[in-house]
Scaffold this motif. Structure first.
Motif, PDB file in Angstrom:
ATOM      1  N   HIS A  71       0.848  -1.197   0.000  1.00  0.00           N
ATOM      2  CA  HIS A  71       0.000   0.000   0.000  1.00  0.00           C
ATOM      3  C   HIS A  71       0.879   1.241   0.000  1.00  0.00           C
ATOM      4  N   TRP A  72       0.449   2.266  -0.711  1.00  0.00           N
ATOM      5  CA  TRP A  72       1.244   3.502  -0.778  1.00  0.00           C
ATOM      6  C   TRP A  72       0.415   4.751  -0.521  1.00  0.00           C
ATOM      7  N   ARG A  73      -0.878   4.604  -0.407  1.00  0.00           N
ATOM      8  CA  ARG A  73      -1.696   5.811  -0.348  1.00  0.00           C
ATOM      9  C   ARG A  73      -1.452   6.625   0.928  1.00  0.00           C
ATOM     10  N   PHE A  74      -0.868   5.990   1.975  1.00  0.00           N
ATOM     11  CA  PHE A  74      -0.614   6.730   3.197  1.00  0.00           C
ATOM     12  C   PHE A  74       0.824   7.222   3.278  1.00  0.00           C
ATOM     13  N   LEU A  75       1.643   6.885   2.258  1.00  0.00           N
ATOM     14  CA  LEU A  75       3.034   7.334   2.261  1.00  0.00           C
ATOM     15  C   LEU A  75       3.125   8.722   1.656  1.00  0.00           C
ATOM     16  N   GLU A  76       4.084   9.499   2.153  1.00  0.00           N
ATOM     17  CA  GLU A  76       4.301  10.839   1.612  1.00  0.00           C
ATOM     18  C   GLU A  76       4.784  10.761   0.169  1.00  0.00           C
ATOM     19  N   ASP A  77       5.586   9.763  -0.112  1.00  0.00           N
ATOM     20  CA  ASP A  77       6.159   9.600  -1.446  1.00  0.00           C
ATOM     21  C   ASP A  77       5.774   8.213  -1.951  1.00  0.00           C
ATOM     22  N   SER A  78       4.983   8.178  -3.034  1.00  0.00           N
ATOM     23  CA  SER A  78       4.529   6.880  -3.539  1.00  0.00           C
ATOM     24  C   SER A  78       5.678   6.057  -4.101  1.00  0.00           C
ATOM     25  N   ARG A  79       6.851   6.692  -4.353  1.00  0.00           N
ATOM     26  CA  ARG A  79       7.995   5.941  -4.844  1.00  0.00           C
ATOM     27  C   ARG A  79       8.533   4.972  -3.807  1.00  0.00           C
ATOM     28  N   LEU A  80       8.132   5.119  -2.558  1.00  0.00           N
ATOM     29  CA  LEU A  80       8.597   4.232  -1.502  1.00  0.00           C
ATOM     30  C   LEU A  80       7.768   2.953  -1.423  1.00  0.00           C
ATOM     31  N   ARG A  81       6.735   2.842  -2.231  1.00  0.00           N
ATOM     32  CA  ARG A  81       5.891   1.654  -2.187  1.00  0.00           C
ATOM     33  C   ARG A  81       6.687   0.443  -2.642  1.00  0.00           C
ATOM     34  N   ASN A  82       6.670  -0.613  -1.841  1.00  0.00           N
ATOM     35  CA  ASN A  82       7.323  -1.860  -2.209  1.00  0.00           C
ATOM     36  C   ASN A  82       6.527  -2.556  -3.305  1.00  0.00           C
ATOM     37  N   PHE A  83       7.239  -3.153  -4.257  1.00  0.00           N
ATOM     38  CA  PHE A  83       6.569  -3.940  -5.280  1.00  0.00           C
ATOM     39  C   PHE A  83       7.597  -4.805  -5.991  1.00  0.00           C
TER      40      PHE A  83
END
Length: 1306
Positions: free
Chosen positions: A828-840
């Motif tokens: 999930h990335w919607r709660f991160l300040e930077d969506s680039r930090l989303r693991n995938f």
């Protein structure tokens, strides 16, 4: 269960979303301090983000820092930096330290234990880092490590988070705080507990509660690590223990706050320590926690809990204790009746407890780090003591020169012990060692006392076991002591040790019986130092958590770690990849053909360990056989349904999970099961309650016996109704007073292996039963052919991939598309300040020549690409492998070399993939893959694609695309070209054109017009003829089958519609005679009378369209004209069945070089006038080639040929199965045409053979005449005249065209 992670994720994300305030901008400028500043214009007050300036230290400050003292303790979630405004000065790397006080710091370590942050690349852009876990602090420090080369330090900073309120309680080791449950007892399905703690001790009981039924919950410190114990109840019936334990963290006695959170739903638990989450499923069969009376924090004072009598109480501080949303400390401060304090419980956190020593550590972070302190010179007694901690196996602890050149003292670490050397001038060196396991990362104390006659060393204050060396010494203390190393900068001052530098921490340094004031050293008022960190211990345990898998041993240094995989059965940087094949079938593929005992690893890189099985190699199969301990029949008497006999099947050195891994990966498995009975019923009937049954994989009950189908509740005889008593479905169910038996093979591999057999009908007098279970036998690789085809842009959904520190993925793919995503899994990335930090992670086909492996482990997106030398969308199977771990990421396709990207030395793979795993497309069905996938494995687990495909619309089990559908519209022999999402029709081998090969191609023939299609060149034909002589009946050069289809319309007989010539006497002709009848003629071999058949007697030159189909298979000939019935006929047995060396195909008229059958010649003039359409001979469409190809060496057109179907009937030949098609030829039906390369090769071979034969004849000739007495001379011998002049003239005439046709005058 999925509900717990989702619930926790929502709570943590929502709270993290609100904690993003800029904190430094709210502070006064006086809150900022620094190690130094260059001038007032570069003072710390200019160090706030976005100010028009920036902080810069003095040039001589080699380890500068900028410090912020917040007005209130806060939770920090992110940090950011800039360079100095409008300058060329910025910091490229830095450390981030935090703490409750400015005299006690802790470095923040990123995942992978990297404690440096990437800084700026220019002076104005803001570089922000989201912390992977929040920290609690009031004092913050940014330490510049490197900056722009040739320039100066320039720094502006900001931290983000929120203010943190705290309720604190402290325990002195003899106190505790308890909370009494409201109903005196507690029975819960869900629990939520959280608190923070800090301490300086290694052991202590933090939390405990238990119940009378044996349930309990405990949290304790042990060896500075946190242990969590939970027992939801143990089962006496199944002998299953419910106790579950887990250990997290290390070096937790660092006097800094650590955050603990426990969330439980039933048997699923999330245990979190400082952001590290461990998910576990508790042992046992119960899901409720039953506790009595109360829960204790800080320890136990009562003597009733004898099980914990050896556990010391906690000494330290705890804050914000929340037990199921109840603030325990808040209630205790209010003296609520449900809380009770025992001992000295205080509601504040003292700096140190009475038993604690002051904690002011220093860190040696770099190879240039050292500290030098003065000593008392010319003393005849040397005394040094200090404490240290390190993870490196070697390093210099202390070096000192004696006065007046009398020698020196050296103390260093080596392989976990301390080596001490005394060197005295003119005497032999004294060397000895003390201690063991001193590089475990914990604090260890060293006391050294040297006198004139002895040396005493005490390790860890164990004064009862000192190391004493009696030796005559001349001790003359020097005036300088060097700790940590002798870098080149101080070698000229007398520090010349060759021991490597020390990486670690020290504190409480005593020299010559006085305590060194490290604060004075830090201010440079005492001694000297270089590149030191004060008031902090900056080492970390790189082996906690242990990233070495499968029992690999983690070995670490201050910079990195390595895994010792010896004796694990695995290899690779993290012991992830198995050394052994997954089954005996794997050994067979490696070339082993000998039966024997072999080690296999059924789940590859999965959790199950390798084990030994019996491999039986046959010609076609490799059987994997697993034996068990119960090899003989088991006798059962005295059992009933109330007290059944349970026979445990224990396999040799294997667990049920390991055996199940074999059946999961196999193509086929079987296990024999037999039951012999004397008045003992087995199953009774499918509708009744079974008396006996067996348990398989997952302890699931099964009520069918060997030889029967799953779920049938029958035996083998019941499947074919051959039982002794037809009323029953098992022989034993007849309940005879005779010995009967039921036996057979269990073949449903999803149920195997057999783990227990339960017998329940031997309680009657004289009744007896015996059962026997055979070994498990499996063969084949079932996982590799577990296939799904993606045809409508949908994906298969699987649970989230949980790879741990390493992940490997392998699959086969087949497609005609140029791109598409094979699989994707993300967090999930919607709660991160930077969506680039989303693991995938994502595997995809990027183009027809390239595959890619994309991932993000927390440092931003990365992509590995491998480019193939051949197209990957060729509708053939390709094998793709990807792997990622803390050392590298790599990718390869087929047999191409690995493409490897090395990871930084302090990396960490933390793939938090909470979303489902999508196979066949990316999330939201983007970038869909169209094609087939099979054999998908992720960390050794085979994903069942076929099972999910059967439940998913738009995905089919097996590799079936659009061409397998009955709705395919390719007609008239058009080949369906698979595109999976759609299809196209390849009309190249059809005489038709158009999207679905339904557009007839025809031509209007003017009088005298003909089309000639050449099959073989004369040179190729000669070579083929010779090859036929060498290899008779070769299908490459002869035809035993022909298929002819065409339509025509004419009103002018006679004519030759089609004529096929050869380089032999063979020919085939379809002609219209003068009377308009349609005739087929075959000349095969040297039989004098050609096969002739009148297809239509009536006048067919009636100006109407007619359709003809002729098929020959060996001697069978099938013909049909228009709607007339199919006529079957046979060629005479005296005739040949081979059509030898085909040469040309003529349409409309025959213009051939050579002798033409006079019967054909009669109808060859003036030629065909009218329309021919849809002409197809053995897959060759000569008319289509002539009309649609500009330049083709195989076709020749003479006369006027105009494309037109001119009323010819459309021929619809839909795709049907061969067994349903009366016209179908066998797959070996030849297709003729020029093959210049093959002809050239064959021609060369023929020439070489002919030349060899000729040379042998010449040698024989010379040999013969030499031995006949012929004389030898150098004169030229006259050529002998030819004996066959007629043959010479004929050969010459063959170069002249001999066109045999009737003239118009004739």
């Amino acid at each position: 269960m999925e509900i717990l992670p989702i619930l926790l994720l929502g709570l943590s994300c929502c709270s993290g979303e609100r904690c993003k305030e800029a904190l430094i901008e709210q502070e006064y400028s006086s809150a900022l301090r620094a190690s130094s500043h260059y001038s007032y214009s570069y003072s710390p007050s200019y160090g706030k983000l976005y100010t028009r300036g920036g902080w810069s230290p003095q040039i001589s400050d080699r380890l500068p820092w900028l410090q912020i003292n917040l007005s209130q303790r806060s939770k920090i979630t992110a940090i950011a930096t800039q360079g100095t405004y409008n300058s060329y000065d910025w910091v490229t790397r830095y450390l981030f330290l935090y703490g409750d006080r400015p005299d006690n710091w802790k470095p923040f370590y990123q995942q992978g234990h990297n404690w440096t942050f990437a800084g700026n690349r220019n002076s104005d852009d803001v570089v922000r880092h989201e912390l992977w876990r929040p920290v609690l602090a009031r004092s913050l420090r940014f330490v510049a490590i490197s900056w722009r080369p040739g320039r100066y330090v320039g720094l502006r900073v900001e931290v983000y988070g929120c203010h943190y309120d705290s309720d604190v309680v402290s325990f002195d080791g003899n106190s505790s705080l308890s909370y009494q449950f409201e109903n005196r007892t507690s029975r819960t399905l869900f629990d939520s507990i959280s608190f923070n703690f800090k301490t300086m001790v290694q052991d202590g009981l933090l939390l405990h509660s238990e119940g009378q039924e044996g349930d309990y919950m405990t949290v304790e410190l042990q060896g500075a690590k946190l242990l969590f114990h939970l027992n939801l109840g143990s089962s006496n019936i199944h002998s299953v223990s419910g106790e579950t334990s887990i250990k997290l963290g290390s070096f937790l006695n660092d006097q800094h706050w650590h955050m603990v959170e426990i969330e439980r739903y039933g048997q699923d638990v999330n245990f979190t320590l400082d952001g590290q989450v461990e998910r576990l499923h508790t042992n046992g069969d119960f899901d409720h926690l039953d506790l009595d009376s109360m829960i204790f924090f800080g320890g136990l004072i009562t003597t009733e809990r004898l099980r914990l009598v050896d556990k010391p109480n906690f000494r330290g501080c705890v804050e914000n204790i929340l037990y199921n949303n109840i603030s325990v400390i808040d209630l205790a401060r209010a003296r609520h009746s449900q809380t009770q304090s025992l001992g000295d419980v205080r509601f504040h956190c003292p700096r140190f407890f009475d038993k604690d020593r002051p904690y002011y550590p220093i860190t040696f972070p770099t190879p240039a780090s050292f500290i030098q302190v003065p000593g008392l010179p010319l003393q005849n007694q040397l005394s040094v003591n200090f404490t240290f901690r390190s993870l490196d196996t070697s390093g210099l602890l202390l070096f000192s020169n004696f006065s007046e050149g009398a020698g020196w003292l050296e103390m260093g670490l080596s392989e976990g012990q301390i080596n001490i050397s005394f060197q005295q001038t003119g005497k032999k060196r004294l060397e000895f060692a003390a201690g063991y396991n001193l590089t475990d990362g914990h604090w260890h104390s060293v006391q050294l006392l040297a006198r004139m006659d002895s040396v005493v060393v005490v390790i860890d204050e164990k004064e009862d076991s000192p190391v004493r060396i009696n030796h005559a010494l001349r001790v003359q203390t020097g005036d300088q002591y060097y700790f940590g190393g002798c870098p080149s900068s101080v070698r000229n001052l007398g520090c010349f040790s060759n021991v490597s530098v020390f990486h670690g921490c020290m504190q409480r340094i005593h020299v010559d019986n006085y305590l060194v004031d490290l604060e004075l050293v830090k201010r440079r008022k005492l001694g000297r130092y270089a590149e030191m960190l004060f008031n902090t211990c900056g080492i970390t345990d790189r082996c906690t958590p242990n990233l070495c898998e499968h029992g690999g041993i983690c070995l670490q240094t201050s910079e990195n770690f390595v895994c010792d995989c010896e004796r694990t059965g695995y290899k690779g940087p993290t012991c992830h990849n198995s050394l052994y094949p997954e089954s005996c079938d794997g050994y067979k593929k490696l070339g082993l053909r000998t039966s024997g005992n072999y080690t296999i690893d059924p789940d590859g890189s999965g959790p199950s360990r390798p084990f030994t099985v019996r491999c039986t190699m046959t010609e076609h199969k490799a059987w994997t056989i697993v034996y068990h301990l119960q090899q003989y029949e088991t006798k059962v008497i005295g059992s009933s349904l109330e007290k059944p006999f349970v026979g445990q099947i224990k396999y040799y050195n294997n667990t049920e999970e390991e055996i199940s891994a074999i059946t999961l990966a196999a193509e086929y498995c079987e296990q024999s099961l037999s039951f012999s009975c004397y008045r003992s019923r087995l199953l009774n009937s499918p509708a009744g309650l079974p008396f006996s049954w067996w348990l398989g994989r997952g302890s699931e009950k099964h009520f069918y016996w060997g030889g029967a189908s799953p779920g049938s509740q029958r035996c083998a005889c019941g499947m074919d109704r051959s039982c002794t008593d037809p009323k029953y479905y098992c022989n034993c169910d007849a309940d005879y007073g005779l010995w009967k038996s039921d036996q057979g093979l269990l073949k449903y591999k999803e149920d195997l292996p057999v783990t227990k057999v339960v017998v329940g009908d031997t309680f009657r007098s004289g009744s007896e039963a015996r059962f026997n279970v055979g070994p498990l036998r499996c063969y084949g690789d079932g996982g590799s052919w577990n296939t799904a085809s993606f045809v409508h842009g949908n994906y298969l959904t699987f649970p989230s991939f949980t790879p741990g520190p390493s992940a490997d993925i392998s699959l086969y793919f087949k497609t005609t598309s140029s791109s598409g995503v094979f699989l994707e899994n993300s967090g999930h990335w919607r709660f991160l300040e930077d969506s680039r930090l989303r693991n995938f992670i994502r595997l995809e086909l990027k183009s027809e020549m390239m595959v890619a492996f994309s991932f993000n482990v927390g440092d931003g997106p990365e992509e590995l690409q491998v480019e193939s030398v051949t197209p990957l969308n060729d509708d053939a199977w390709h094998f793709l492998e990807a792997e990622i771990n803390v050392k590298f990421a790599r990718l390869r396709v087929d047999e191409l070399p690995w493409r490897v990207r090395q990871a930084p030395p302090q990396s960490y793979v933390s793939l938090k993939l909470e979303k489902p795993l999508f196979v066949g497309a990316a999330e939201y069905r983007l970038d869909a893959f169209f094609g087939c996938l099979r054999g998908l494995k992720m960390n050794g687990e085979i994903l069942n694609l076929e099972r999910e495909a059967n439940m998913t619309e738009g995905v089919n089990a097996g590799c079936v695309g659009q061409c397998s559908s009955s709705e395919v519209l390719c007609q008239n022999g058009g080949r369906c070209v698979e595109r999976y999402s759609t299809y196209t029709c390849d009309c190249n081998s059809s005489a038709f054109d158009g999207t679905f090969c339904n557009k007839v191609i025809g031509g209007y023939f003017e009088p005298g017009t003909y089309v000639r299609y050449g099959f073989q060149s004369p040179f190729t034909a000669a070579a083929n003829t010779f090859a036929n002589m060498m290899v008779p009946l070769s299908h490459d050069f002869n035809s035993t089958s022909e298929e002819i289809v065409f339509s025509f319309k004419t009103s002018q007989p006679p004519s030759v519609l089609m004529y096929i010539s050869s380089y032999s006497r063979d020919y085939l002709a379809v002609i219209i005679k003068h009377d308009g009848s349609l005739v087929l003629r075959y000349q095969l071999g040297s039989f004098p009378n050609p096969y002739t058949r009148i297809l239509v007697k009536e006048n067919i030159a009636d100006g109407k369209a007619h359709w003809v189909n002729i098929t020959r298979q060996d001697r069978e000939i099938y013909t049909q004209v228009d709607e007339y019935p199919i006529v079957r006929d046979r060629i005479s047995l005296w005739g040949d069945k081979n059509f030898d060396s085909p040469r040309s195909l003529f349409l409309g008229r025959v213009m051939e070089v050579g002798v033409l059958d006079p019967e054909i010649q009669r109808f060859n003039t003036p030629g065909f006038t009218g329309c021919l359409a849809g002409v197809n001979f053995n897959g060759i469409a000569p008319l289509k080639v002539a009309l649609r190809t500009d330049t083709n060496r195989t076709v020749e057109v003479l006369g006027e040929l105009v494309e037109s179907n001119c009323g010819a009937i459309p021929i619809i030949l839909s795709s049907v199965l061969d067994e349903e098609d009366p016209w179908a030829l066998q797959s070996e039906t030849p297709r003729f045409g020029y093959d210049y390369l093959a002809g050239a090769i064959i021609g060369v071979i023929v020439a070489v053979i002919l030349f060899t034969i000729l040379a042998l004849l010449v040698l024989i000739f010379l040999y013969y005449y030499r031995h006949k007495g012929s004389y030898h001379t150098n004169e030229a011998k006259p050529l002998e005249p030819s004996k066959s002049p007629k043959h010479t003239s004929l050969k010459k005439d063959q170069n002249l065209p001999q066109i045999l046709e009737e003239t118009k005058t004739e």
